[in-house]
Design a protein around this motif. Structure first.
Motif, mmCIF file in Angstrom:
data_model
loop_
_atom_site.group_PDB
_atom_site.id
_atom_site.type_symbol
_atom_site.label_atom_id
_atom_site.label_comp_id
_atom_site.label_asym_id
_atom_site.label_seq_id
_atom_site.Cartn_x
_atom_site.Cartn_y
_atom_site.Cartn_z
ATOM 1 N N LEU A 16 31.944 39.966 46.867
ATOM 2 C CA LEU A 16 32.520 39.884 48.210
ATOM 3 C C LEU A 16 31.388 39.662 49.211
ATOM 4 O O LEU A 16 30.312 40.257 49.082
ATOM 5 N N PHE A 17 31.647 38.811 50.211
ATOM 6 C CA PHE A 17 30.624 38.451 51.187
ATOM 7 C C PHE A 17 31.142 38.700 52.592
ATOM 8 O O PHE A 17 32.346 38.610 52.869
ATOM 9 N N ASP A 18 30.198 38.984 53.494
ATOM 10 C CA ASP A 18 30.545 39.170 54.904
ATOM 11 C C ASP A 18 30.759 37.816 55.562
ATOM 12 O O ASP A 18 30.561 36.763 54.946
ATOM 13 N N TRP B 143 40.330 36.441 54.301
ATOM 14 C CA TRP B 143 39.409 36.159 53.199
ATOM 15 C C TRP B 143 39.502 34.702 52.786
ATOM 16 O O TRP B 143 40.600 34.125 52.756
ATOM 17 N N MET B 144 38.361 34.104 52.467
ATOM 18 C CA MET B 144 38.312 32.775 51.864
ATOM 19 C C MET B 144 37.778 32.935 50.451
ATOM 20 O O MET B 144 36.602 33.277 50.262
ATOM 21 N N THR B 145 38.634 32.729 49.469
ATOM 22 C CA THR B 145 38.264 32.900 48.068
ATOM 23 C C THR B 145 37.995 31.536 47.449
ATOM 24 O O THR B 145 38.859 30.651 47.493
ATOM 25 N N GLY C 170 33.916 33.980 44.302
ATOM 26 C CA GLY C 170 33.643 34.991 45.314
ATOM 27 C C GLY C 170 34.591 34.842 46.479
ATOM 28 O O GLY C 170 35.282 33.820 46.621
ATOM 29 N N ALA C 171 34.642 35.876 47.321
ATOM 30 C CA ALA C 171 35.489 35.849 48.517
ATOM 31 C C ALA C 171 34.654 36.238 49.727
ATOM 32 O O ALA C 171 33.877 37.201 49.669
ATOM 33 N N ARG C 172 34.811 35.502 50.823
ATOM 34 C CA ARG C 172 34.051 35.749 52.039
ATOM 35 C C ARG C 172 34.998 36.104 53.180
ATOM 36 O O ARG C 172 36.070 35.502 53.330
ATOM 37 N N ARG C 173 34.590 37.084 53.975
ATOM 38 C CA ARG C 173 35.384 37.479 55.132
ATOM 39 C C ARG C 173 35.438 36.341 56.143
ATOM 40 O O ARG C 173 34.467 35.595 56.326
#
Length: 839
Positions: free
Chosen positions: A743-745, A533-535, A524-527
């Protein structure tokens, strides 16, 4: 510090004195004594969930000999073949020879390094009646697909014995010991050098108690009762002292395997530029770390190994030469061409994994490997590239998730515009779950492409990068040349060109400081707070790392599930309700082995009837595949019915061509304003088109009498329901869903996205859309099921309401549009393209 390649670590007999006294007191030292019986019971319970039975043997080679002899029918005819992969240890072939069989050596899969399933099945068909047993190798302890081999055994009436020498301690995808539930013999080694290190010994396991009972007699001189031989036999019994050591090792095996898996994960993290095996299963009993040197370094392997040895790092080259290259087997075996095994063997380098090591040792070994490369490399490029072979944690511009046809097509687009190097130098990482980029799943399909061979070749022809342009004359390029001007190319033959193109792209990426993380899954990737982005990515051993970037590009393709197809409503009723167990998703049919599954399903039906639901290329391709399969099905008149909601329409290059064929079912909204093509996007092409124009009697063609068309007339169409009810097989060709990465906030909450609600994943600029159809900053999507619709100078008919999944678009306008945004070159409203030449 010294790092030996293998450091045997069997249980210490000095710590097992109580057990030794127990053996001495019993007076039993062999002949299936109490220690052997206890070990067999304990390992069956602990590793195989208490199912089946286990047989301890004095070593794995003897275990293979008796198991192969039994599986081939006890008394095989002279010349009976044992099918096995090239990339295995000599013991596999030696065991077959001692069992009275002739090894038949096939090539391996480029990703798993196990036997190539396509070649296995081709050889089983070619040598029908001669192959007595298949002997797959669970390469380096991986978990191969045992269900597939059970199907092969039944379908081709052959025996199966799995050489799982290094797999004792491996867990399958369900977390069970590899081999659990197998109806045939799985043979493991307990040699001192294995992860399950004892001294010398082996184990045979199967869910079939009768099989194990017969093998028990065979390892005891063939005595089934008393001391009179009734079976072919040898002496392969495990001594009691070794069984005592095996019981002690069993108590520690989970901790040993987990420890080694962590070291394996550290290698994959530290050496992203080296190709590694695509692993299967939840945990692998890792014996050492096999990696493939980049192709440019293969000629230097011996010198690199010598330099590493001088620097205190033990190395190996398993298996090089492979068995197809060894003199004995070349003389007496039947050896098929093995180009993949040849290439893998030439690049293989085995690095240390021992019980005494820790993951912290891996960066030390990686640094020594780089130093060795720098010492022996014969060019400045290789020496500079060596310094980039160790992973970094720096901020980068873009992370691309997925290195299949769409992801690599975007890189191809960049290369054709001389923008690939700037893209890489801005910071680029590519994450691909397979060990090799390029083909994705395409090579596993049994149909022809709906894209011309010319399109595949256009990726490399006249490319500004000479290493890519040269691929036009590479064997893979020459293979594709065979299909120029034909109705597409077999997808199995498109894979080599896609893969070798991706290899060259990966070399360019690595040479300019980018990362290619094959064998990694994106979780997953987080904003981030600053808009990046941090994947999080995870390798096959379960180790994770985080990639920080300004942008992410999701190119993970689409998927189809049984549940998805069953839930689709046909004539007002869920298809699963209408079809029940007769339902088969189109994706399963179109893959290699799909037709064989159909044969099994239709076995016993003298005049089978098939209903195919859908109007897409997949639906028509399913019909074409069934109609042309050999041996053919006994289809009578109207046996294959295609049920479709939308009218079936073919593509035409001009209005005049359509009219000349008698096709008039279109208007000005169906004509591409840029190219003049009729139904440029919605029209069926190549093989699918040929069937449709025939069924529509266009151009004087005669319909295939075996095929019927039925257009579904809404929810109340009782005739459609009757057709489905009367079919012996129902094929659902009802689309794919995007296999999108979560994808995450910033706060870790999942982002609600448009594709979660069944709408297109991306907008006209390939930006991923949230649930309110707003672009998610810095997130892009490309590929199957992304939902992109061409616009502006890209052309396309105004009436088109679907999505465009064309390789040409990905390699040109669509890929270029994404690359320009990644490089900060804007979002033009019209993309320059020669669309007529493109299509």
């Amino acid at each position: 510090m010294e790092f030996p390649l293998i450091a045997p670590n069997p249980p210490r007999l000095s710590a097992l004195t109580a057990g030794l006294h127990r053996i001495e007191a019993s007076g039993v030292f062999s002949n299936n004594g109490p220690e052997v019986q206890a070990f067999e019971a304990e390992i069956t319970d602990r590793l195989f969930g208490g199912t089946g039975a286990s047989l301890a043997v004095s070593n794995a080679t003897l275990g293979l000999m008796v198991a192969i002899r039994q599986a081939a029918g006890l008394y095989p005819k002279p010349g009976t073949l044992a099918l096995m992969p090239a990339l295995t240890f000599a013991a596999t072939a030696q065991a077959a020879i001692w069992a009275g069989l002739t090894p038949l050596i096939c090539d391996v899969d480029a990703e798993t390094w196990a036997a190539d399933p396509r070649q296995e099945e081709a050889l089983l068909a070619r040598h029908a009646g001669r192959i007595g047993v298949i002997v797959p190798y669970a390469t380096f302890g991986t978990a191969i697909d045992l269900d597939r081999y059970a199907w092969l055994a039944k379908h081709y009436q052959v025996g199966v014995v799995v050489d799982a020498a290094a797999s004792l301690g491996t867990l399958d995808d369900d977390g069970r010991g590899f081999g659990t539930g197998a109806p045939f013999a799985i043979v493991y080694s307990m040699h001192a050098t294995k992860t399950f290190s004892v001294a010398e010994g082996g184990l045979i396991h199967s869910v079939d108690h009768g099989l194990i009972h017969q093998l028990r007699s065979m390892i005891n001189f063939g005595f089934e009762a008393g001391r009179s031989a009734t079976l072919p036999g040898i002496n392969a019994k495990l001594p009691e002292v070794i069984a005592l050591m095996a019981r002690a090792k069993l108590a520690d095996i989970d901790a040993v395997c987990d420890h080694r898996a962590a070291i394996d994960a550290a290698y994959r993290d530290a050496l992203p530029a080296f190709a590694v095996q695509r692993r299967h299963g939840r945990r692998q009993a890792t014996q050492f770390m096999p990696v493939l040197l980049p192709e440019g370094l293969a000629p230097h392997r011996a010198a690199i190994a010598a330099a590493l040895t001088e620097d205190g790092v033990g190395v190996g080259q398993y298996f090089s030469p492979h068995i197809g290259q060894q003199p004995l087997f070349q003389a007496i075996a039947e050896v098929e061409p093995t180009p993949v095994a040849d290439a893998i063997g030439a690049r293989m380098l085995s690095l240390p994994i021992t019980d005494a090591m820790t993951p912290a040792d891996v960066p030390v070994i990686a640094e020594r490997l780089v130093r060795a490369i720098e010492r022996v490399a014969d060019s400045a490029m290789l020496r500079v590239g060596a310094a980039r072979m160790i992973a970094t944690r720096e901020m980068m511009g873009t992370v691309v998730i997925g290195g299949g046809p769409a992801g690599t097509a975007m890189l191809t687009s960049a290369s054709k515009q001389n923008k690939l190097v700037p893209l890489v130098e801005a910071g680029l990482a590519i994450v691909e779950r397979r060990p090799r980029m390029g083909a994705g799943e395409l090579g596993h399909y049994a149909i022809r492409s709906d894209t011309t061979a010319e399109t595949f070749l256009s990726a490399v022809r006249n490319n500004p990068h000479p290493e890519l342009a040269a691929l036009e004359h590479h064997p893979a390029g020459q293979l594709m040349q065979r299909y120029v001007a034909e109705l597409g190319a077999p997808l199995t033959d498109t894979a080599p060109l896609l893969s070798v193109t991706a290899d060259r792209l990966a070399d360019i990426v690595a040479a300019h400081g980018g990362e290619v993380l094959t064998g990694h899954d994106a979780i997953g990737a987080r904003r981030t707070a600053d808009g990046g982005w941090m994947t999080t990515v995870r390798d096959a051993a379960g180790a994770t790392r985080t990639l920080v970037s300004r942008n992410v590009v999701v190119a993970t393709g689409g998927y189809q599930t049984d549940e998805q197809v069953a839930a689709k409503r046909v004539a007002g009723v869920p298809l699963g309700t209408l079809a029940g167990k007769r339902l088969m998703r189109s994706d399963a049919l179109l893959r290699l082995g799909g037709v064989e599954q159909v044969r099994e399903r239709l076995h016993g039906h003298a005049s089978p009837r098939v209903a195919i639901i859908g109007a897409s290329t997949s639906a028509i391709a399913a019909a074409v595949l069934l109609l042309k399969s050999q041996p053919g099905f006994a289809f009578g008149a109207g046996a294959v019915t295609i049920l479709h909601r939308q009218p079936l329409k073919p593509f035409y290059p001009t209005i005049a061509a359509a009219h000349a064929d008698g096709f008039h079912d279109f208007d000005e909204n169906d004509i591409c304003p840029v190219s003049g093509f009729v139904l440029r996007l919605a029209g069926l092409r190549l093989e699918s088109r040929e069937l449709v124009v025939r069924m529509l009697s266009l151009g004087g063609r005669t319909p295939d009498p075996r095929v019927a068309l039925h257009r579904i007339a809404g929810d109340g169409d009782a005739a459609a329901r009757r057709i489905v009810a009367g079919a012996d097989l129902v094929v659902g060709a009802l689309g794919y869903r995007p296999r999108a990465m979560p994808l995450f906030d910033v706060d870790g909450a999942p982002l609600a996205l448009a594709h979660h609600e069944g709408r297109p994943m991306v907008d006209r600029h390939c930006r991923i859309l949230d649930a309110a159809d707003r672009p998610v900053p810095g997130a892009y999507g490309i590929g199957l099921s992304a939902g992109f619709v061409p616009w502006g100078r890209m052309g396309g008919e105004a009436s088109f309401r679907g999505q465009a999944n064309g390789l040409w678009l990905w390699q040109n306008d669509v890929g270029q549009m994404i690359v320009d945004q990644l490089l900060g070159l804007g979002q033009p409203d019209a993309m320059p393209a020669d669309v007529r030449a493109a299509a």
